[in-house]
Design a protein around this motif. Structure first.
Motif, PDB file in Angstrom:
ATOM      1  N   LEU A 102      86.507 -22.886  -0.319  1.00 61.81           N
ATOM      2  CA  LEU A 102      87.550 -22.529  -1.283  1.00 61.81           C
ATOM      3  C   LEU A 102      88.419 -21.396  -0.744  1.00 61.81           C
ATOM      4  CD1 LEU A 102      88.738 -22.819  -4.184  1.00 61.81           C
ATOM      5  CD2 LEU A 102      87.122 -21.037  -4.858  1.00 61.81           C
ATOM      6  N   LEU A 103      87.786 -20.336  -0.229  1.00 63.77           N
ATOM      7  CA  LEU A 103      88.538 -19.196   0.311  1.00 63.77           C
ATOM      8  C   LEU A 103      89.376 -19.615   1.517  1.00 63.77           C
ATOM      9  CD1 LEU A 103      85.884 -16.371   0.000  1.00 63.77           C
ATOM     10  CD2 LEU A 103      88.004 -16.593  -1.303  1.00 63.77           C
ATOM     11  N   SER A 104      88.803 -20.469   2.381  1.00 66.00           N
ATOM     12  CA  SER A 104      89.585 -20.898   3.540  1.00 66.00           C
ATOM     13  C   SER A 104      90.721 -21.829   3.122  1.00 66.00           C
ATOM     14  CB  SER A 104      88.691 -21.552   4.588  1.00 66.00           C
ATOM     15  OG  SER A 104      88.097 -22.726   4.079  1.00 66.00           O
ATOM     16  N   ALA A 105      90.533 -22.597   2.047  1.00 64.46           N
ATOM     17  CA  ALA A 105      91.624 -23.446   1.547  1.00 64.46           C
ATOM     18  C   ALA A 105      92.749 -22.592   0.968  1.00 64.46           C
ATOM     19  CB  ALA A 105      91.104 -24.419   0.492  1.00 64.46           C
ATOM     20  N   ILE A 106      92.393 -21.520   0.267  1.00 64.39           N
ATOM     21  CA  ILE A 106      93.409 -20.669  -0.360  1.00 64.39           C
ATOM     22  C   ILE A 106      94.067 -19.737   0.656  1.00 64.39           C
ATOM     23  CG2 ILE A 106      93.774 -18.804  -2.034  1.00 64.39           C
ATOM     24  CD1 ILE A 106      91.474 -20.074  -3.690  1.00 64.39           C
ATOM     25  N   PHE A 107      93.249 -19.079   1.477  1.00 65.61           N
ATOM     26  CA  PHE A 107      93.766 -18.029   2.361  1.00 65.61           C
ATOM     27  C   PHE A 107      93.864 -18.427   3.830  1.00 65.61           C
ATOM     28  CE2 PHE A 107      91.737 -15.693  -1.183  1.00 65.61           C
ATOM     29  CZ  PHE A 107      92.868 -15.061  -1.674  1.00 65.61           C
ATOM     30  N   GLY A 108      93.363 -19.605   4.203  1.00 67.82           N
ATOM     31  CA  GLY A 108      93.350 -20.002   5.615  1.00 67.82           C
ATOM     32  C   GLY A 108      94.723 -20.072   6.239  1.00 67.82           C
ATOM     33  N   ILE A 109      95.638 -20.781   5.594  1.00 65.25           N
ATOM     34  CA  ILE A 109      96.992 -20.932   6.142  1.00 65.25           C
ATOM     35  C   ILE A 109      97.740 -19.590   6.140  1.00 65.25           C
ATOM     36  CG2 ILE A 109      99.214 -22.116   5.866  1.00 65.25           C
ATOM     37  CD1 ILE A 109      96.963 -23.955   6.811  1.00 65.25           C
ATOM     38  N   PRO A 110      97.729 -18.828   5.031  1.00 65.91           N
ATOM     39  CA  PRO A 110      98.415 -17.519   5.095  1.00 65.91           C
ATOM     40  C   PRO A 110      97.817 -16.577   6.145  1.00 65.91           C
ATOM     41  CG  PRO A 110      98.004 -18.118   2.808  1.00 65.91           C
ATOM     42  CD  PRO A 110      97.300 -19.121   3.658  1.00 65.91           C
ATOM     43  N   MET A 111      96.498 -16.562   6.284  1.00 67.80           N
ATOM     44  CA  MET A 111      95.882 -15.692   7.294  1.00 67.80           C
ATOM     45  C   MET A 111      96.221 -16.179   8.703  1.00 67.80           C
ATOM     46  SD  MET A 111      94.533 -13.196   5.766  1.00 67.80           S
ATOM     47  CE  MET A 111      93.677 -12.449   7.121  1.00 67.80           C
ATOM     48  N   ALA A 112      96.259 -17.503   8.899  1.00 63.44           N
ATOM     49  CA  ALA A 112      96.653 -18.034  10.208  1.00 63.44           C
ATOM     50  C   ALA A 112      98.088 -17.628  10.525  1.00 63.44           C
ATOM     51  CB  ALA A 112      96.505 -19.555  10.223  1.00 63.44           C
TER      52      ALA A 112
END
Length: 178
Positions: A102-112
Protein backbone atom coordinates in the motif's frame (compact mmCIF):
# COMPACT_ATOMS: atom_id res chain seq x y z
CA UNK A 1 3.04 -20.34 -13.73
CA UNK A 2 3.58 -22.21 -10.50
CA UNK A 3 2.66 -20.54 -7.21
CA UNK A 4 5.25 -19.65 -4.60
CA UNK A 5 4.39 -18.96 -0.97
CA UNK A 6 5.23 -15.51 0.34
CA UNK A 7 4.58 -16.12 4.03
CA UNK A 8 4.83 -19.68 5.17
CA UNK A 9 6.50 -22.78 3.78
CA UNK A 10 3.10 -24.53 3.82
CA UNK A 11 1.71 -21.94 1.41
CA UNK A 12 -1.57 -21.27 3.30
CA UNK A 13 -1.77 -17.49 3.28
CA UNK A 14 -1.27 -16.12 -0.23
CA UNK A 15 0.83 -16.90 -3.25
CA UNK A 16 2.51 -15.05 -6.06
CA UNK A 17 3.02 -16.49 -9.53
CA UNK A 18 6.53 -17.30 -10.70
CA UNK A 19 6.98 -17.61 -14.45
CA UNK A 20 9.07 -20.54 -15.67
CA UNK A 21 10.33 -18.61 -18.71
CA UNK A 22 11.41 -15.48 -16.80
CA UNK A 23 9.70 -12.12 -17.06
CA UNK A 24 8.86 -10.01 -20.08
CA UNK A 25 11.87 -7.75 -19.57
CA UNK A 26 14.52 -10.39 -18.91
CA UNK A 27 13.48 -13.78 -20.33
CA UNK A 28 15.19 -17.03 -19.40
CA UNK A 29 14.00 -18.67 -22.61
CA UNK A 30 16.93 -18.64 -25.10
CA UNK A 31 14.75 -18.31 -28.22
CA UNK A 32 12.72 -15.47 -26.70
CA UNK A 33 15.91 -13.74 -25.55
CA UNK A 34 17.41 -13.97 -29.05
CA UNK A 35 14.25 -12.49 -30.60
CA UNK A 36 14.27 -9.60 -28.14
CA UNK A 37 17.99 -8.93 -28.56
CA UNK A 38 17.60 -8.65 -32.33
CA UNK A 39 14.85 -6.05 -31.95
CA UNK A 40 16.28 -4.31 -28.88
CA UNK A 41 17.35 -0.71 -29.08
CA UNK A 42 20.31 -0.19 -26.78
CA UNK A 43 19.25 2.77 -24.69
CA UNK A 44 19.95 3.57 -21.05
CA UNK A 45 16.27 4.30 -20.41
CA UNK A 46 15.04 0.96 -21.75
CA UNK A 47 17.51 -1.36 -20.06
CA UNK A 48 16.29 -4.73 -18.85
CA UNK A 49 14.54 -4.85 -15.49
CA UNK A 50 14.32 -8.07 -13.53
CA UNK A 51 10.91 -8.46 -11.93
CA UNK A 52 11.97 -11.56 -10.00
CA UNK A 53 15.22 -10.43 -8.34
CA UNK A 54 14.51 -6.82 -7.43
CA UNK A 55 17.63 -6.32 -5.29
CA UNK A 56 20.45 -7.78 -7.42
CA UNK A 57 23.14 -5.76 -5.62
CA UNK A 58 21.80 -6.73 -2.17
CA UNK A 59 21.38 -3.15 -0.97
CA UNK A 60 18.76 -3.99 1.64
CA UNK A 61 19.88 -7.41 2.90
CA UNK A 62 20.78 -6.18 6.37
CA UNK A 63 17.89 -3.74 6.79
CA UNK A 64 14.50 -5.01 5.71
CA UNK A 65 14.67 -8.77 6.15
CA UNK A 66 12.66 -8.63 9.35
CA UNK A 67 10.49 -11.65 10.06
CA UNK A 68 8.04 -12.39 12.86
CA UNK A 69 10.72 -14.30 14.78
CA UNK A 70 13.03 -11.27 14.68
CA UNK A 71 10.45 -9.08 16.42
CA UNK A 72 8.28 -11.30 18.63
CA UNK A 73 9.55 -14.33 20.54
CA UNK A 74 8.23 -16.26 23.52
CA UNK A 75 10.89 -17.76 25.77
CA UNK A 76 10.72 -21.33 27.03
CA UNK A 77 8.12 -21.65 29.77
CA UNK A 78 6.11 -18.60 28.63
CA UNK A 79 3.93 -19.62 25.70
CA UNK A 80 0.56 -18.30 24.61
CA UNK A 81 -2.11 -20.53 23.09
CA UNK A 82 -1.03 -22.16 19.82
CA UNK A 83 -3.96 -20.59 17.96
CA UNK A 84 -3.04 -17.11 19.24
CA UNK A 85 0.59 -17.63 18.22
CA UNK A 86 -0.40 -18.73 14.70
CA UNK A 87 -2.89 -15.88 14.35
CA UNK A 88 -0.27 -13.39 15.56
CA UNK A 89 2.22 -14.74 13.01
CA UNK A 90 -0.34 -14.50 10.22
CA UNK A 91 -1.48 -11.01 11.26
CA UNK A 92 2.10 -9.68 11.50
CA UNK A 93 3.22 -11.18 8.19
CA UNK A 94 0.15 -10.25 6.15
CA UNK A 95 -0.01 -6.74 7.64
CA UNK A 96 3.67 -6.12 6.92
CA UNK A 97 3.29 -7.41 3.35
CA UNK A 98 0.14 -5.47 2.46
CA UNK A 99 1.10 -2.22 4.19
CA UNK A 100 4.40 -2.25 2.33
CA UNK A 101 2.47 -2.76 -0.92
CA UNK A 102 0.00 0.00 0.00
CA UNK A 103 2.76 2.47 0.96
CA UNK A 104 4.75 1.67 -2.17
CA UNK A 105 1.60 2.10 -4.30
CA UNK A 106 0.90 5.51 -2.74
CA UNK A 107 4.44 6.86 -2.32
CA UNK A 108 6.52 4.75 -4.75
CA UNK A 109 6.12 6.94 -7.83
CA UNK A 110 6.51 10.28 -5.98
CA UNK A 111 9.58 9.00 -4.11
CA UNK A 112 11.05 7.65 -7.37
CA UNK A 113 10.50 11.10 -8.87
CA UNK A 114 12.16 12.83 -5.90
CA UNK A 115 15.13 10.43 -5.90
CA UNK A 116 15.42 10.70 -9.69
CA UNK A 117 15.60 14.49 -9.44
CA UNK A 118 18.06 14.30 -6.54
CA UNK A 119 20.44 11.92 -8.33
CA UNK A 120 20.10 13.91 -11.57
CA UNK A 121 21.18 17.07 -9.68
CA UNK A 122 23.96 15.12 -7.94
CA UNK A 123 25.19 13.72 -11.28
CA UNK A 124 24.97 17.15 -12.92
CA UNK A 125 27.00 18.78 -10.15
CA UNK A 126 29.55 15.99 -10.14
CA UNK A 127 30.00 16.02 -13.94
CA UNK A 128 29.83 19.77 -14.56
CA UNK A 129 31.23 21.27 -11.33
CA UNK A 130 33.07 18.94 -8.94
CA UNK A 131 35.25 16.96 -11.35
CA UNK A 132 36.26 20.02 -13.45
CA UNK A 133 37.15 21.93 -10.27
CA UNK A 134 39.25 19.05 -8.97
CA UNK A 135 40.96 18.63 -12.36
CA UNK A 136 41.65 22.36 -12.55
CA UNK A 137 43.06 22.35 -9.03
CA UNK A 138 45.31 19.38 -9.82
CA UNK A 139 46.62 21.10 -12.95
CA UNK A 140 47.37 24.32 -11.04
CA UNK A 141 48.88 22.58 -8.02
CA UNK A 142 51.15 20.49 -10.27
CA UNK A 143 53.10 23.63 -11.26
CA UNK A 144 53.38 24.73 -7.61
CA UNK A 145 54.39 21.18 -6.64
CA UNK A 146 57.30 21.21 -9.07
CA UNK A 147 58.58 24.58 -7.79
CA UNK A 148 58.21 23.39 -4.16
CA UNK A 149 60.05 20.14 -4.96
CA UNK A 150 62.94 22.04 -6.58
CA UNK A 151 63.23 24.33 -3.53
CA UNK A 152 63.24 21.39 -1.10
CA UNK A 153 65.87 19.50 -3.09
CA UNK A 154 68.01 22.62 -3.50
CA UNK A 155 67.98 23.98 0.06
CA UNK A 156 66.87 21.26 2.44
CA UNK A 157 68.51 18.11 1.04
CA UNK A 158 72.12 19.31 1.56
CA UNK A 159 71.28 20.50 5.09
CA UNK A 160 69.64 17.23 6.09
CA UNK A 161 72.47 15.19 4.55
CA UNK A 162 75.04 17.18 6.57
CA UNK A 163 73.05 16.74 9.81
CA UNK A 164 72.69 13.04 9.04
CA UNK A 165 76.47 12.63 8.60
CA UNK A 166 77.15 14.47 11.88
CA UNK A 167 74.81 12.23 13.85
CA UNK A 168 75.81 9.03 12.04
CA UNK A 169 79.20 9.04 13.83
CA UNK A 170 77.59 8.99 17.28
CA UNK A 171 77.66 5.56 18.92
CA UNK A 172 75.67 4.75 22.02
CA UNK A 173 76.26 1.82 24.35
CA UNK A 174 74.18 0.75 27.29
CA UNK A 175 75.75 -0.88 30.35
CA UNK A 176 74.01 -2.29 33.32
CA UNK A 177 75.92 -1.84 36.56
CA UNK A 178 75.00 -3.63 39.73
Amino acid sequence: ARPRSLCSPQGFLYTAPVREQGNIYKPNNKMMADELSEKAVHDVHTKEIDLVNRDPKHLNDDVVKIDFEDVIAEPEGTHSFDGIWKASFTTFTVTKYWFYRLLSAIFGIPMALIWGIYFAILSFLHIWAVVPCIRSYLIEIQCISRVYSICIHTFCDPLFEAIGRVFSSIRATVRKEI
